[in-house]
Design a protein around this motif. Structure first.
Motif, PDB file in Angstrom:
ATOM      1  N   LYS A 266       0.838  -1.191   0.000  1.00 47.87           N
ATOM      2  CA  LYS A 266       0.000   0.000   0.000  1.00 47.87           C
ATOM      3  C   LYS A 266       0.880   1.251   0.000  1.00 47.87           C
ATOM      4  O   LYS A 266       2.009   1.234   0.529  1.00 47.87           O
ATOM      5  N   ARG A 267       0.399   2.330  -0.578  1.00 43.83           N
ATOM      6  CA  ARG A 267       1.205   3.551  -0.615  1.00 43.83           C
ATOM      7  C   ARG A 267       1.612   3.963   0.802  1.00 43.83           C
ATOM      8  O   ARG A 267       0.822   3.926   1.744  1.00 43.83           O
ATOM      9  N   GLY A 268       2.914   4.295   0.944  1.00 44.72           N
ATOM     10  CA  GLY A 268       3.452   4.665   2.242  1.00 44.72           C
ATOM     11  C   GLY A 268       3.798   3.498   3.136  1.00 44.72           C
ATOM     12  O   GLY A 268       4.142   3.682   4.307  1.00 44.72           O
ATOM     13  N   VAL A 269       3.718   2.282   2.608  1.00 49.18           N
ATOM     14  CA  VAL A 269       3.965   1.069   3.395  1.00 49.18           C
ATOM     15  C   VAL A 269       4.996   0.210   2.661  1.00 49.18           C
ATOM     16  O   VAL A 269       5.011   0.161   1.427  1.00 49.18           O
ATOM     17  N   GLY A 270       5.848  -0.482   3.430  1.00 42.13           N
ATOM     18  CA  GLY A 270       6.823  -1.378   2.811  1.00 42.13           C
ATOM     19  C   GLY A 270       7.743  -0.644   1.858  1.00 42.13           C
ATOM     20  O   GLY A 270       8.336   0.382   2.215  1.00 42.13           O
ATOM     21  N   GLU A 271       7.829  -1.140   0.626  1.00 40.69           N
ATOM     22  CA  GLU A 271       8.729  -0.546  -0.364  1.00 40.69           C
ATOM     23  C   GLU A 271       8.030   0.472  -1.258  1.00 40.69           C
ATOM     24  O   GLU A 271       8.647   0.992  -2.190  1.00 40.69           O
ATOM     25  N   SER A 272       6.757   0.755  -0.995  1.00 42.99           N
ATOM     26  CA  SER A 272       6.025   1.726  -1.812  1.00 42.99           C
ATOM     27  C   SER A 272       6.219   3.143  -1.287  1.00 42.99           C
ATOM     28  O   SER A 272       6.217   3.381  -0.075  1.00 42.99           O
ATOM     29  N   GLU A 273       6.371   4.058  -2.216  1.00 44.03           N
ATOM     30  CA  GLU A 273       6.496   5.468  -1.853  1.00 44.03           C
ATOM     31  C   GLU A 273       5.125   6.037  -1.483  1.00 44.03           C
ATOM     32  O   GLU A 273       4.111   5.338  -1.541  1.00 44.03           O
ATOM     33  N   GLY A 274       5.108   7.313  -1.127  1.00 45.16           N
ATOM     34  CA  GLY A 274       3.858   7.967  -0.773  1.00 45.16           C
ATOM     35  C   GLY A 274       3.651   8.000   0.728  1.00 45.16           C
ATOM     36  O   GLY A 274       4.521   7.627   1.508  1.00 45.16           O
TER      37      GLY A 274
END
Length: 274
Positions: free
Chosen positions: A68-76
């Protein structure tokens, strides 16, 4: 109708762009996939749903799952109560629907069979996100929704405040109690509600909802009533109710909802292909 499929699949980590940021995920593709799905998150700050994705891939369904955005390797930036922000604000739900559509568009480049039907499958909060995404992306051919609301965001919050996380809620309350509270309780939050029925009224793709009757996050019988109204208008929507289950209808300990969803996906995509 019976479908057989090899349990072998390839797994590849990918990155794709959405609304100016990079999201990270994984694609799991069987040798000859019968269908394809993108997994849409619930409200929690969750990474890619690898366990669920592997279960689907072993059934011959290609999967894209992403952080999800802002989680793990995702930006945001992740938005949610755990960080003091409102994640069912209309702006955020629309943003998450654009992420889902970016995932669908990216997924198509990894599928050898470009005619394979791509659907969305999701949990809880995804009930507001998936219809918006499907309305805005003609590539989406079907949707599967586990414990997903068909009522507005404000109605869901009223119900959730009423149950207050009490797992014994239904032992002491009736559906009439819950319905009255959901429809008429004063709002604890002041924001523009999102109504999934606005999108569901415009869609003509098949949809399957899987509900647990003991759910204390969404008022299931009211949600089913809304679905029945849409079905009476000719919408290709179906649902299954599990009397012994609560909000978690994808538990590994009870595979029946998952098994039903898999067979439904295979049947619907077979019909779409025909």
């Amino acid at each position: 109708m019976a479908f057989s499929q090899s349990t072998d699949f390839t797994l590849k980590d990918i990155k794709f762009k959405s609304q100016g940021i990079t999201l990270s995920g994984s694609v799991l593709i069987p040798e000859n996939p019968l269908a394809a799905v993108v997994i849409v998150h619930g409200s929690d700050p969750v990474k890619r749903e690898m366990q669920f994705a592997k279960r689907l891939a072993k059934e011959g369904i290609a999967v894209l799952t992403y952080d999800k955005r802002g989680v793990g390797e995702s930006e945001g930036v992740y938005v949610g109560p755990s960080v003091g922000t409102n994640n069912i604000d209309t702006t955020n739900l629309n943003l998450l629907s654009r992420d889902a559509n970016a995932a669908v568009n990216a997924f198509g480049t990894y599928l050898k069979n470009k005619k394979i039907s791509i659907g969305l499958i999701g949990f809880s909060q995804a009930g507001w996100i998936i219809p918006i995404a499907a309305r805005n992306n003609p590539k989406i051919g079907f949707m599967v929704l586990f414990s997903c609301p068909t009522i507005t965001t404000l109605e869901q919050l009223r119900f959730q405040f009423y149950t207050n996380g009490n797992n014994s809620f239904w032992e002491n309350h009736t559906d009439s109690d819950a319905r009255e509270h959901t429809k008429n309780d004063p709002n604890k939050y002041q924001f523009v509600p999102t109504d999934p029925k606005i999108s569901l009224h415009t869609l003509s793709i098949p949809g399957l909802w899987l509900f647990g009757e003991k759910d204390i996050q969404i008022p299931v019988k009211l949600c089913i009533e809304e679905l029945n109204t849409l079905k009476a208008q000719g919408k290709p929507y179906e649902y299954t109710l599990f009397p012994a289950l609560g909000h978690n209808t994808v538990s590994a300990s009870n595979t029946t909802p998952f098994d039903i969803s898999v067979q439904w996906i295979k049947q619907k995509t077979f019909i779409i292909k025909k």
